[in-house]
Design a protein around this motif. Sequence first.
Motif, short mmCIF file in Angstrom:
data_model
loop_
_atom_site.label_atom_id
_atom_site.label_comp_id
_atom_site.label_asym_id
_atom_site.label_seq_id
_atom_site.Cartn_x
_atom_site.Cartn_y
_atom_site.Cartn_z
N UNK A 1 41.71 46.63 44.11
CA UNK A 1 41.23 46.10 45.39
C UNK A 1 40.92 44.61 45.30
N UNK A 2 40.49 44.15 44.14
CA UNK A 2 40.09 42.75 43.96
C UNK A 2 41.25 41.84 43.55
N UNK A 3 42.26 42.41 42.92
CA UNK A 3 43.38 41.62 42.40
C UNK A 3 44.70 42.22 42.84
N UNK A 4 45.68 41.36 43.12
CA UNK A 4 47.03 41.87 43.32
C UNK A 4 47.59 42.29 41.96
N UNK A 5 47.39 41.46 40.98
CA UNK A 5 47.79 41.76 39.60
C UNK A 5 46.65 41.31 38.68
N UNK A 6 46.09 42.25 37.95
CA UNK A 6 45.06 41.85 36.99
C UNK A 6 45.61 42.01 35.59
N UNK A 7 45.11 41.17 34.70
CA UNK A 7 45.59 41.18 33.31
C UNK A 7 45.10 42.45 32.63
N UNK A 8 46.00 43.27 32.08
CA UNK A 8 45.58 44.50 31.42
C UNK A 8 45.08 44.28 29.99
N UNK A 9 45.23 43.05 29.45
CA UNK A 9 44.76 42.77 28.10
C UNK A 9 43.24 42.61 28.14
N UNK A 10 42.55 43.44 27.37
CA UNK A 10 41.09 43.43 27.36
C UNK A 10 40.57 43.39 25.93
N UNK A 11 39.30 43.05 25.83
CA UNK A 11 38.60 43.04 24.56
C UNK A 11 37.46 44.03 24.65
N UNK A 12 37.35 44.88 23.64
CA UNK A 12 36.25 45.85 23.57
C UNK A 12 35.16 45.23 22.72
N UNK A 13 33.97 45.15 23.30
CA UNK A 13 32.83 44.53 22.64
C UNK A 13 31.70 45.55 22.65
N UNK A 14 31.09 45.75 21.49
CA UNK A 14 29.96 46.67 21.39
C UNK A 14 28.68 45.90 21.14
N UNK A 15 27.55 46.55 21.43
CA UNK A 15 26.25 45.89 21.26
C UNK A 15 25.86 45.69 19.79
N UNK A 16 26.52 46.35 18.89
CA UNK A 16 26.25 46.21 17.46
C UNK A 16 27.05 45.01 16.94
N UNK A 17 26.34 43.93 16.60
CA UNK A 17 26.98 42.67 16.22
C UNK A 17 27.83 42.71 14.98
N UNK A 18 27.64 43.69 14.11
CA UNK A 18 28.44 43.75 12.88
C UNK A 18 29.82 44.36 13.13
N UNK A 19 30.03 44.96 14.29
CA UNK A 19 31.32 45.57 14.61
C UNK A 19 32.33 44.50 15.03
N UNK A 20 33.61 44.73 14.76
CA UNK A 20 34.62 43.79 15.24
C UNK A 20 34.79 43.93 16.75
N UNK A 21 35.56 43.03 17.31
CA UNK A 21 36.01 43.15 18.69
C UNK A 21 37.46 43.62 18.62
N UNK A 22 37.81 44.53 19.51
CA UNK A 22 39.17 45.08 19.52
C UNK A 22 39.90 44.59 20.77
N UNK A 23 41.08 44.04 20.56
CA UNK A 23 41.96 43.64 21.66
C UNK A 23 42.92 44.80 21.93
#
Length: 131
Positions: free
Chosen positions: A65-87
Amino acid sequence: MTLLDECIEALGEDAEILMNSEKEKVLDALESSFPFAEWGRIDWDKVSKKENVNTVDDIIAYLENCYQNFDPVVYIIWDEGTLPIIKSDLKKVLEVIDDVTAVSFDTWIFSPTSGYVIEIYHEGEVWVGIR
């Protein structure tokens, strides 16, 4: 096998693990795009375009509803700072969302390119916001 390992396996071979400087760039982008409260959540009162959602379909419907085309590439971020971020890809992340949210208490799924974030709070609240 840890919950993180299970999550990475569920996301598949296209998932990319970010550490160190790459991880810091994504965190900086998230923190500069959305206001965070001192207790670690996004301060949703300060986000003008947002929606409280209940299902994966609600998330997709809001973004479409907000975008005609939105970028499907996302980053997963967790509240635990020692964890990596996953693309990864948003569709794949949402397909295996239980594996993603099992890794830590709170989870953010962030697209710096399109400027949206999905916050999954450990008490069950899910918000989608656009900067």
